[in-house]
Design a protein around this motif. Sequence first.
Motif, PDB file in Angstrom:
ATOM      1  N   LEU A  27      33.909  39.939  34.964  1.00 30.95           N
ATOM      2  CA  LEU A  27      34.561  38.735  35.480  1.00 30.95           C
ATOM      3  C   LEU A  27      35.636  39.088  36.506  1.00 30.95           C
ATOM      4  CD1 LEU A  27      34.657  35.652  35.194  1.00 30.95           C
ATOM      5  CD2 LEU A  27      36.403  35.948  33.425  1.00 30.95           C
ATOM      6  N   ILE A  28      36.427  40.128  36.197  1.00 30.46           N
ATOM      7  CA  ILE A  28      37.477  40.569  37.126  1.00 30.46           C
ATOM      8  C   ILE A  28      36.858  41.056  38.439  1.00 30.46           C
ATOM      9  CG2 ILE A  28      39.193  42.374  37.527  1.00 30.46           C
ATOM     10  CD1 ILE A  28      40.030  42.113  34.630  1.00 30.46           C
ATOM     11  N   TYR A  29      35.749  41.780  38.326  1.00 26.97           N
ATOM     12  CA  TYR A  29      35.092  42.302  39.548  1.00 26.97           C
ATOM     13  C   TYR A  29      34.592  41.152  40.423  1.00 26.97           C
ATOM     14  CZ  TYR A  29      31.952  44.794  42.632  1.00 26.97           C
ATOM     15  OH  TYR A  29      31.324  45.289  43.742  1.00 26.97           O
ATOM     16  N   ILE A  30      33.952  40.156  39.789  1.00 25.78           N
ATOM     17  CA  ILE A  30      33.418  39.020  40.556  1.00 25.78           C
ATOM     18  C   ILE A  30      34.551  38.237  41.216  1.00 25.78           C
ATOM     19  CG2 ILE A  30      32.206  36.813  40.374  1.00 25.78           C
ATOM     20  CD1 ILE A  30      30.536  38.055  38.114  1.00 25.78           C
ATOM     21  N   ILE A  31      35.584  37.915  40.415  1.00 23.33           N
ATOM     22  CA  ILE A  31      36.715  37.155  40.961  1.00 23.33           C
ATOM     23  C   ILE A  31      37.467  37.978  42.009  1.00 23.33           C
ATOM     24  CG2 ILE A  31      38.935  36.084  40.398  1.00 23.33           C
ATOM     25  CD1 ILE A  31      37.789  35.383  37.652  1.00 23.33           C
ATOM     26  N   SER A  67      40.577  49.560  51.091  1.00 23.13           N
ATOM     27  CA  SER A  67      41.699  49.834  50.184  1.00 23.13           C
ATOM     28  C   SER A  67      41.690  48.867  49.000  1.00 23.13           C
ATOM     29  CB  SER A  67      43.026  49.714  50.938  1.00 23.13           C
ATOM     30  OG  SER A  67      43.088  50.646  52.003  1.00 23.13           O
ATOM     31  N   LEU A  68      41.456  47.582  49.277  1.00 23.64           N
ATOM     32  CA  LEU A  68      41.425  46.590  48.208  1.00 23.64           C
ATOM     33  C   LEU A  68      40.236  46.798  47.275  1.00 23.64           C
ATOM     34  CD1 LEU A  68      42.440  43.344  50.152  1.00 23.64           C
ATOM     35  CD2 LEU A  68      43.836  44.677  48.561  1.00 23.64           C
ATOM     36  N   LYS A  69      39.104  47.199  47.836  1.00 23.03           N
ATOM     37  CA  LYS A  69      37.918  47.437  47.014  1.00 23.03           C
ATOM     38  C   LYS A  69      38.126  48.625  46.075  1.00 23.03           C
ATOM     39  CE  LYS A  69      34.519  45.400  50.163  1.00 23.03           C
ATOM     40  NZ  LYS A  69      33.419  45.663  51.124  1.00 23.03           N
ATOM     41  N   ILE A  70      38.761  49.675  46.567  1.00 24.87           N
ATOM     42  CA  ILE A  70      39.054  50.838  45.720  1.00 24.87           C
ATOM     43  C   ILE A  70      40.017  50.444  44.598  1.00 24.87           C
ATOM     44  CG2 ILE A  70      40.185  53.108  45.683  1.00 24.87           C
ATOM     45  CD1 ILE A  70      39.099  53.547  48.526  1.00 24.87           C
ATOM     46  N   PHE A  71      41.023  49.663  44.951  1.00 21.96           N
ATOM     47  CA  PHE A  71      41.987  49.191  43.940  1.00 21.96           C
ATOM     48  C   PHE A  71      41.284  48.332  42.883  1.00 21.96           C
ATOM     49  CE2 PHE A  71      44.987  45.904  42.458  1.00 21.96           C
ATOM     50  CZ  PHE A  71      45.947  46.724  41.875  1.00 21.96           C
ATOM     51  N   LEU A  72      40.356  47.478  43.314  1.00 21.69           N
ATOM     52  CA  LEU A  72      39.608  46.621  42.385  1.00 21.69           C
ATOM     53  C   LEU A  72      38.759  47.462  41.436  1.00 21.69           C
ATOM     54  CD1 LEU A  72      38.648  43.850  41.416  1.00 21.69           C
ATOM     55  CD2 LEU A  72      36.924  43.887  43.245  1.00 21.69           C
ATOM     56  N   VAL A  73      38.094  48.488  41.963  1.00 20.47           N
ATOM     57  CA  VAL A  73      37.256  49.353  41.113  1.00 20.47           C
ATOM     58  C   VAL A  73      38.110  50.047  40.055  1.00 20.47           C
ATOM     59  CG1 VAL A  73      35.833  51.434  41.090  1.00 20.47           C
ATOM     60  CG2 VAL A  73      35.449  49.685  42.832  1.00 20.47           C
ATOM     61  N   ILE A  74      39.281  50.544  40.466  1.00 18.46           N
ATOM     62  CA  ILE A  74      40.185  51.203  39.502  1.00 18.46           C
ATOM     63  C   ILE A  74      40.631  50.209  38.423  1.00 18.46           C
ATOM     64  CG2 ILE A  74      42.448  52.289  39.233  1.00 18.46           C
ATOM     65  CD1 ILE A  74      42.078  53.519  41.999  1.00 18.46           C
ATOM     66  N   MET A  75      40.922  48.966  38.820  1.00 17.99           N
ATOM     67  CA  MET A  75      41.338  47.949  37.851  1.00 17.99           C
ATOM     68  C   MET A  75      40.211  47.650  36.863  1.00 17.99           C
ATOM     69  SD  MET A  75      42.663  44.053  38.591  1.00 17.99           S
ATOM     70  CE  MET A  75      44.019  44.661  39.587  1.00 17.99           C
ATOM     71  N   VAL A  76      38.977  47.550  37.358  1.00 24.18           N
ATOM     72  CA  VAL A  76      37.831  47.270  36.487  1.00 24.18           C
ATOM     73  C   VAL A  76      37.628  48.407  35.494  1.00 24.18           C
ATOM     74  CG1 VAL A  76      35.317  47.014  36.436  1.00 24.18           C
ATOM     75  CG2 VAL A  76      36.663  45.748  38.123  1.00 24.18           C
ATOM     76  N   GLY A  81      38.829  50.383  29.277  1.00 25.98           N
ATOM     77  CA  GLY A  81      39.496  51.257  28.319  1.00 25.98           C
ATOM     78  C   GLY A  81      39.639  52.686  28.776  1.00 25.98           C
ATOM     79  N   VAL A  82      39.252  52.954  30.030  1.00 24.77           N
ATOM     80  CA  VAL A  82      39.389  54.315  30.558  1.00 24.77           C
ATOM     81  C   VAL A  82      40.842  54.552  30.947  1.00 24.77           C
ATOM     82  CG1 VAL A  82      38.628  55.918  32.351  1.00 24.77           C
ATOM     83  CG2 VAL A  82      37.017  54.264  31.390  1.00 24.77           C
ATOM     84  N   ASP A  83      41.382  55.690  30.569  1.00 25.94           N
ATOM     85  CA  ASP A  83      42.769  56.036  30.903  1.00 25.94           C
ATOM     86  C   ASP A  83      42.882  56.233  32.410  1.00 25.94           C
ATOM     87  OD1 ASP A  83      45.327  56.863  31.077  1.00 25.94           O
ATOM     88  OD2 ASP A  83      45.123  58.626  29.795  1.00 25.94           O
ATOM     89  N   VAL A  84      43.608  55.337  33.071  1.00 25.97           N
ATOM     90  CA  VAL A  84      43.707  55.369  34.530  1.00 25.97           C
ATOM     91  C   VAL A  84      44.413  56.628  35.019  1.00 25.97           C
ATOM     92  CG1 VAL A  84      44.587  54.159  36.564  1.00 25.97           C
ATOM     93  CG2 VAL A  84      43.672  52.862  34.641  1.00 25.97           C
ATOM     94  N   THR A  85      45.437  57.085  34.253  1.00 29.05           N
ATOM     95  CA  THR A  85      46.164  58.283  34.675  1.00 29.05           C
ATOM     96  C   THR A  85      45.240  59.498  34.682  1.00 29.05           C
ATOM     97  OG1 THR A  85      46.898  58.632  32.397  1.00 29.05           O
ATOM     98  CG2 THR A  85      48.378  57.424  33.873  1.00 29.05           C
ATOM     99  N   THR A  86      44.432  59.604  33.614  1.00 31.57           N
ATOM    100  CA  THR A  86      43.461  60.702  33.571  1.00 31.57           C
ATOM    101  C   THR A  86      42.434  60.530  34.679  1.00 31.57           C
ATOM    102  OG1 THR A  86      43.711  60.819  31.167  1.00 31.57           O
ATOM    103  CG2 THR A  86      41.774  61.884  32.126  1.00 31.57           C
TER     104      THR A  86
END
Length: 271
Positions: A27-31, A67-76, A81-86
């Motif tokens: 849902l986050i990816y689509i929106i 840049s926004l697409k990369i940020f969106l992928v990281i958010m998804v 549940g993937v550790d973003v820092t790792t």
Amino acid sequence: MKTAQEWFNYGIELAKEFGPKLLVAILIYIIGSWIIKKLIGSVKKVMSKSSYDESLQKFLLNLISWSLKIFLVIMVISMLGVDVTTFAAVIAAAGLAIGMALQGSLSNFAGGVLIMIFRPYKIGDVIEAQGVLGVVKEIEIFTTKLTTPENKLAIVPNGIMANGNIINYTAEGKIRVDITIGIGYDEDIKQAKDVLLEVLTSNPKVLKDPAPSINVVALGESSVDLAVRPYSTPEDYWDVYFSTLENCKISLDKAGIEIPYPHAVEIQKEA
């Protein structure tokens, strides 16, 4: 049967644990994709109203979009549940390895940034660079696209464009057309120059300022060579070149002024 039941139960547990997260991530990816599309459209409208240069518009829009697409992928990924820092550490390590392997691409990106900053050319300019002559069709993040006089698409990396020699025929707004016309040694030079000057001044695509000029440029083996130098806009260059060449021949013939055959001397020698 017991093993199948265990796998079924395990699948149910996974669905309960990760199902909601997966749905939320989708849902986050689509929106997010919809928001990015709308945001890019809004930025494009603002740039158009603010009279941003077309080449700068496309470059910045591409940069913002990626840049926004990369940020969106990281958010998804973080929603799953993937550790973003790792994940960021892995990306940094992978980025370093990829960067070493793609030094040329990074150089092209840096070249694109330099082109946007120093503006040696823009979309619509006629330029010559890296052995290619053409009209700038598009300036992208990594490459510059040119349309050649043969209507071929030339794609040149921005790295070498930013660091190489560039001839911009459009920047000054005027370009000189260089044509050489030979007349016989027995012909009246002043009369020939008057005839040729009339050809230039009667052509509406030849600029009045700078004024066209005709001068003796060389004394050849079989002809007196005249440098015919009209000026035109870059867009009219080839029209002026071809029409001037043709009309000079026609006008000299009407005036009875001889244009020697280029190999006349060789023919006489053989005879």
